[in-house]
Design a protein around this motif. Structure first.
Motif, PDB file in Angstrom:
ATOM      1  N   LEU A  21      12.373   0.457  -6.406  1.00 16.57           N
ATOM      2  CA  LEU A  21      12.079   1.510  -5.429  1.00 16.57           C
ATOM      3  C   LEU A  21      12.489   1.029  -4.041  1.00 16.57           C
ATOM      4  O   LEU A  21      12.211  -0.099  -3.662  1.00 16.57           O
TER       5      LEU A  21
ATOM      6  N   PRO B  42       7.886   1.765  -0.868  1.00 16.42           N
ATOM      7  CA  PRO B  42       6.644   2.010  -1.582  1.00 16.42           C
ATOM      8  C   PRO B  42       6.111   3.389  -1.169  1.00 16.42           C
ATOM      9  O   PRO B  42       6.503   3.913  -0.132  1.00 16.42           O
ATOM     10  N   THR B  43       5.263   3.951  -1.976  1.00 13.86           N
ATOM     11  CA  THR B  43       4.754   5.275  -1.637  1.00 13.86           C
ATOM     12  C   THR B  43       3.287   5.355  -1.994  1.00 13.86           C
ATOM     13  O   THR B  43       2.781   4.576  -2.804  1.00 13.86           O
ATOM     14  N   ASP B  44       2.594   6.295  -1.400  1.00 15.04           N
ATOM     15  CA  ASP B  44       1.184   6.504  -1.712  1.00 15.04           C
ATOM     16  C   ASP B  44       1.042   7.680  -2.674  1.00 15.04           C
ATOM     17  O   ASP B  44      -0.035   8.038  -3.081  1.00 15.04           O
TER      18      ASP B  44
ATOM     19  N   PHE C 129       1.527   9.459  -6.075  1.00 17.65           N
ATOM     20  CA  PHE C 129       1.762   9.257  -7.492  1.00 17.65           C
ATOM     21  C   PHE C 129       2.678  10.319  -8.079  1.00 17.65           C
ATOM     22  O   PHE C 129       3.572  10.044  -8.859  1.00 17.65           O
TER      23      PHE C 129
ATOM     24  N   LEU D 148       6.229   9.689  -7.619  1.00 20.09           N
ATOM     25  CA  LEU D 148       6.772   8.675  -8.533  1.00 20.09           C
ATOM     26  C   LEU D 148       7.051   9.265  -9.906  1.00 20.09           C
ATOM     27  O   LEU D 148       8.098   9.030 -10.497  1.00 20.09           O
TER      28      LEU D 148
ATOM     29  N   LEU E 280      10.224   2.312 -12.984  1.00 17.93           N
ATOM     30  CA  LEU E 280      10.331   2.033 -11.559  1.00 17.93           C
ATOM     31  C   LEU E 280       9.648   0.695 -11.296  1.00 17.93           C
ATOM     32  O   LEU E 280       8.557   0.450 -11.796  1.00 17.93           O
TER      33      LEU E 280
ATOM     34  N   ALA F 260       8.876  -2.585  -8.273  1.00 21.54           N
ATOM     35  CA  ALA F 260       8.791  -2.842  -6.835  1.00 21.54           C
ATOM     36  C   ALA F 260      10.062  -3.511  -6.342  1.00 21.54           C
ATOM     37  O   ALA F 260      10.715  -4.238  -7.090  1.00 21.54           O
TER      38      ALA F 260
ATOM     39  N   GLN G 215      -4.806   3.320   5.497  1.00 18.08           N
ATOM     40  CA  GLN G 215      -5.013   2.769   4.160  1.00 18.08           C
ATOM     41  C   GLN G 215      -3.700   2.114   3.739  1.00 18.08           C
ATOM     42  O   GLN G 215      -2.623   2.604   4.073  1.00 18.08           O
TER      43      GLN G 215
ATOM     44  N   SER H 142      -1.111   1.250   0.768  1.00 22.06           N
ATOM     45  CA  SER H 142      -0.772   1.643  -0.608  1.00 22.06           C
ATOM     46  C   SER H 142       0.277   0.669  -1.113  1.00 22.06           C
ATOM     47  O   SER H 142       1.312   0.492  -0.491  1.00 22.06           O
TER      48      SER H 142
ATOM     49  N   PHE I  60       2.589  -0.680  -4.318  1.00 18.43           N
ATOM     50  CA  PHE I  60       3.156  -0.399  -5.638  1.00 18.43           C
ATOM     51  C   PHE I  60       3.058  -1.664  -6.468  1.00 18.43           C
ATOM     52  O   PHE I  60       3.577  -2.709  -6.081  1.00 18.43           O
TER      53      PHE I  60
ATOM     54  N   ALA J  59      -4.859   3.274  -9.206  1.00 12.88           N
ATOM     55  CA  ALA J  59      -4.483   4.358 -10.110  1.00 12.88           C
ATOM     56  C   ALA J  59      -3.283   3.855 -10.887  1.00 12.88           C
ATOM     57  O   ALA J  59      -2.402   3.229 -10.314  1.00 12.88           O
ATOM     58  N   ASP J  60      -3.260   4.091 -12.186  1.00 10.79           N
ATOM     59  CA  ASP J  60      -2.142   3.509 -12.921  1.00 10.79           C
ATOM     60  C   ASP J  60      -1.604   4.399 -14.023  1.00 10.79           C
ATOM     61  O   ASP J  60      -2.282   5.282 -14.534  1.00 10.79           O
ATOM     62  N   THR J  61      -0.329   4.155 -14.363  1.00  4.34           N
ATOM     63  CA  THR J  61       0.283   4.700 -15.574  1.00  4.34           C
ATOM     64  C   THR J  61       0.496   3.503 -16.484  1.00  4.34           C
ATOM     65  O   THR J  61       0.029   2.404 -16.182  1.00  4.34           O
TER      66      THR J  61
ATOM     67  N   TYR K 292       3.132   1.130 -14.189  1.00  2.86           N
ATOM     68  CA  TYR K 292       2.879   0.683 -12.827  1.00  2.86           C
ATOM     69  C   TYR K 292       1.652   1.374 -12.275  1.00  2.86           C
ATOM     70  O   TYR K 292       1.117   2.316 -12.866  1.00  2.86           O
ATOM     71  N   GLY K 293       1.196   0.901 -11.142  1.00  2.85           N
ATOM     72  CA  GLY K 293       0.053   1.524 -10.505  1.00  2.85           C
ATOM     73  C   GLY K 293       0.226   1.538  -9.000  1.00  2.85           C
ATOM     74  O   GLY K 293       1.118   0.888  -8.466  1.00  2.85           O
ATOM     75  N   ILE K 294      -0.626   2.309  -8.347  1.00  2.00           N
ATOM     76  CA  ILE K 294      -0.693   2.224  -6.892  1.00  2.00           C
ATOM     77  C   ILE K 294      -2.074   1.667  -6.556  1.00  2.00           C
ATOM     78  O   ILE K 294      -3.098   2.218  -6.965  1.00  2.00           O
TER      79      ILE K 294
ATOM     80  N   ARG L 290      -4.660   1.079  -3.800  1.00  2.00           N
ATOM     81  CA  ARG L 290      -4.943   1.596  -2.463  1.00  2.00           C
ATOM     82  C   ARG L 290      -6.131   0.838  -1.899  1.00  2.00           C
ATOM     83  O   ARG L 290      -7.128   0.649  -2.605  1.00  2.00           O
TER      84      ARG L 290
ATOM     85  N   ALA M 294       2.979   0.364   1.743  1.00  2.00           N
ATOM     86  CA  ALA M 294       3.150   1.481   2.677  1.00  2.00           C
ATOM     87  C   ALA M 294       1.816   1.751   3.353  1.00  2.00           C
ATOM     88  O   ALA M 294       0.753   1.535   2.768  1.00  2.00           O
TER      89      ALA M 294
ATOM     90  N   SER N 234      -0.700   4.546   4.844  1.00  2.00           N
ATOM     91  CA  SER N 234      -0.901   5.990   4.788  1.00  2.00           C
ATOM     92  C   SER N 234      -2.198   6.351   5.506  1.00  2.00           C
ATOM     93  O   SER N 234      -3.042   5.500   5.783  1.00  2.00           O
TER      94      SER N 234
ATOM     95  N   TYR O  94      -6.114  12.569  -3.811  1.00  2.00           N
ATOM     96  CA  TYR O  94      -6.929  11.586  -4.535  1.00  2.00           C
ATOM     97  C   TYR O  94      -8.162  11.274  -3.708  1.00  2.00           C
ATOM     98  O   TYR O  94      -8.215  11.583  -2.508  1.00  2.00           O
TER      99      TYR O  94
ATOM    100  N   ARG P  20      -7.369  11.709   0.514  1.00  2.26           N
ATOM    101  CA  ARG P  20      -6.129  12.122   1.161  1.00  2.26           C
ATOM    102  C   ARG P  20      -5.922  13.605   0.869  1.00  2.26           C
ATOM    103  O   ARG P  20      -6.216  14.074  -0.228  1.00  2.26           O
TER     104      ARG P  20
END
Ligand SMILES: [Zn+2]
Lengths: 454, 142
Positions: A397, A400-402, A404, A407, A430, A432, B5, B7, B9, B37-39, B42-44, B46, B67, B69, B99, B114
């Motif tokens: 990527l 990075p993004t907030d 979801f 993505l 994806l 990092a 906040q 964020s 990856f 939060a994840d799949t 990957y996850g984010i 926060r 990032a 936010s 979220y 957010r």
């Protein structure tokens, strides 16, 4: 006129006039008409074939094909000659294809042999001079002059991109920095301190260099004197090139070389950036169907086959490069009538066959580079589960993004567009930025972990 | 009035979360609240932390993809139904909450969320007399 000035004049034995204020380094050769090019090619082909008779390997090959040098009466007769292949180079390792005594050779380049013997390419002093002349001609063509500072960020040693560009840039008369590959911080320091105006590197390394510049707060537009990038050695897409140009704020010119021919310099883009001119005073270019070995019409993809016309130590006749490309034209607004070939589609060796579909890594890259959300580094992994081949595409990527959903949408869209291009749906991951392996030489784009059933 | 906040990856493989936490520890940054939060892949991650700007720089230096936010933090009474009231106010105004996560602090609940429209969310917060938490107030929890 002092010595320096004399040395800066282009080599004249085979290659004609001087650069001076001209847009050409070898004006009389670069601006030849098609008729002149073809007449010169026939003369040089006949000479080359006669020269090959000094060598046992070629004598045997000619005898098997039932031909003698006298059979080469027209340029089309090149097709009477047998092909040569990398396997021939391996079989005759190390010196079996030399056409001059070893004492007349001054340089040897060898490629590593992952399968079987390595290959060896020998050079006489004149071979090296002609090689340097081709590289100098190319660098002049993209606007470089003796006032420029050329940083060669390419591997040295056996890899011909190092010494090849070094001698060519010096022949043109540039201040040449043999920075070699890697150590990005030092590269950036050189670029700033020496006022580097041109860099040669593989495309993946230019991207890496830009990343480090960004981390260091160096803006290539503001903080450097760069004006030209020379990229090559790694197949890359037009999209990748545009991206590199945008990052660095300068034109990036694609090039083609292979150690069997000499090294870099065989083909190079002119300022039109519409295909690479292959120098037909040095090579006969054929594009053939890789299966039937018959010529394909202009515009159709086929395997590039090259015959050297000026090599002394190891001339190669109808060498099968395994690179796939097509003819774009034989004239150009730049005034050069030397054949223009499309960027390489990849080597026929790079072709992946998945569930019966032929796929080139470059097709994947082309799609990935269309997404501004993605960085330039990617890795294709092939695996087998049960009986099925699977492709996983990992791509970094850019930011990075907030979000979801963004993505997931991105993943979905990449998958969809890849499917349109390659006709099967890969797994898209994806990752990092900075998490895929970075190579300082040629990037590794494909890892094949499939079981071999044969 | 939003707060910062981070964020991040993160890929789902061992070591990636540790890399982030170690970098924060090195920089002496304290985490106030966080969520992942994840799949499958990957996850984010926060997080709300002390000195978010410096934290962001330190993480970047450590090679972490991060990032910044903007999120809202509001305080609600620590009793059943208060979170529902708050969320209802936004949903009635057609504002999406992308979220949300929460933590308890001194017998009150803090909701971090957010929205897709910060300007209108701010109006709803004011109109409903919700108790919004500023960056300074949050930093004083550290
Ligand atoms: Zn041209």
């Amino acid at each position: 006129m002092d010595n320096t000035e004399t040395l800066r004049q282009p080599h004249s034995s085979l290659t004609g006039g001087a650069g001076g204020g001209s847009s050409y380094f070898n004006p009389s050769f670069e601006t030849m008409s098609r008729e002149q090019i073809e007449a010169l090619q026939l003369e040089r082909l006949q000479k080359t074939v006669r020269h090959c008779m000094n060598n046992e390997f070629y004598r045997k090959k000619f005898a098997e094909a039932g031909i003698t040098p006298d059979d080469i009466k027209t340029l089309a007769d090149v097709r009477k000659l047998p092909f040569t292949t990398k396997q021939d180079l391996r079989d005759t390792y190390p010196f079996g294809m030399a056409c001059v005594p070893l004492r007349d050779c001054v340089r040897l380049h060898s490629s590593s042999g992952t399968t079987g013997n390595p290959t060896v390419i020998l050079h006489t002093q004149k071979d090296l001079d002609e090689w340097a002349n081709q590289v100098a001609r190319n660098l002049w063509m993209v606007g470089l002059r003796p006032d420029d500072v050329f940083q060669n960020s390419s591997g040295y040693g056996m890899f011909t991109g190092g010494l090849g560009f070094q001698y060519g840039a010096e022949k043109l008369g540039m201040l040449t920095v043999p920075a070699a590959a890697g150590n990005s911080l030092r590269q950036i320091k050189f670029i700033k301190d020496f006022g580097t105006t041109a860099i040669h590197a593989v495309p993946s390394y230019v991207t890496r260099l830009y990343e480090v510049m960004k981390e260091e707060g160096v803006d290539p537009r503001r903080d450097t004197k760069l004006k030209v990038l020379c990229i090559g050695a790694e197949p890359h897409s037009e999209e990748q090139r545009r991206r590199i140009e945008e990052m660095m704020g300068v034109k990036a010119y694609n090039s083609f070389g292979m150690s069997e021919m000499c090294g870099p310099g065989v083909g190079f883009e002119c300022p039109e950036q519409n295909g690479m001119h292959f120098w037909e005073d040095y090579y006969i270019v054929e594009i053939v169907d890789p299966e039937t070995l018959e010529p394909v019409p202009d515009g159709e993809i086929g395997e590039l086959v090259l015959t050297t016309l000026c090599r002394e130590a190891m001339p190669l006749l109808r060498y099968r490069t395994r690179d796939l490309t097509r003819v774009l034209g034989r004239s150009c607004p730049c005034g050069r009538n030397h054949i223009r070939l499309d960027r390489m589609r990849g080597r026929s060796d790079d072709m992946m066959v998945l569930r019966g579909v032929n796929i080139f890594p470059i097709q994947i890259e082309k799609i990935l580079m269309q997404f501004p959300e993605l960085a330039s580094n990617y890795l294709i992994t092939l695996t087998t589960d049960e009986e099925n081949d699977n492709m996983t595409v990992e791509v970094e990527l850019a930011q990075p993004t907030d979000d979801f959903k963004q993505l997931l949408d991105l993943e979905h869209e990449i998958r969809r567009r890849l499917k349109d291009e390659i006709l099967l749906t890969p797994i898209v991951k994806l990752v990092a930025k900075g998490s895929l392996p970075v190579s300082e030489g040629k990037a590794v784009r494909v890892v094949d972990k499939r079981k071999v059933y044969q | 009035m939003t707060i910062h906040q981070l964020s991040i990856f993160i890929e789902n493989r061992s070591g990636t979360l540790i890399k982030v936490l170690d970098a924060l520890k090195e920089a002496n940054i304290q985490i106030i609240a966080s969520t992942i939060a994840d799949t499958a892949d990957y996850g984010i991650y926060r997080l709300i932390c002390s000195e978010p700007m410096r934290a962001c720089d330190e993480l970047k230096r450590a090679g972490v993809a991060v990032a910044l936010s903007e999120v809202f933090v509001i305080a609600i009474d620590n009793e059943p139904g208060r979170a529902a009231d708050a969320v209802k106010a936004f949903s009635q105004a057609d504002i999406d909450i992308t979220y949300m996560y929460s933590f308890l602090n001194e017998n009150r609940g803090l909701l971090i969320f957010r929205t897709n429209d910060n300007e209108r969310a701010q109006q709803i917060i004011t109109a409903n007399n919700m108790q919004i938490i500023s960056e300074e107030a949050l930093q004083s929890l550290v």
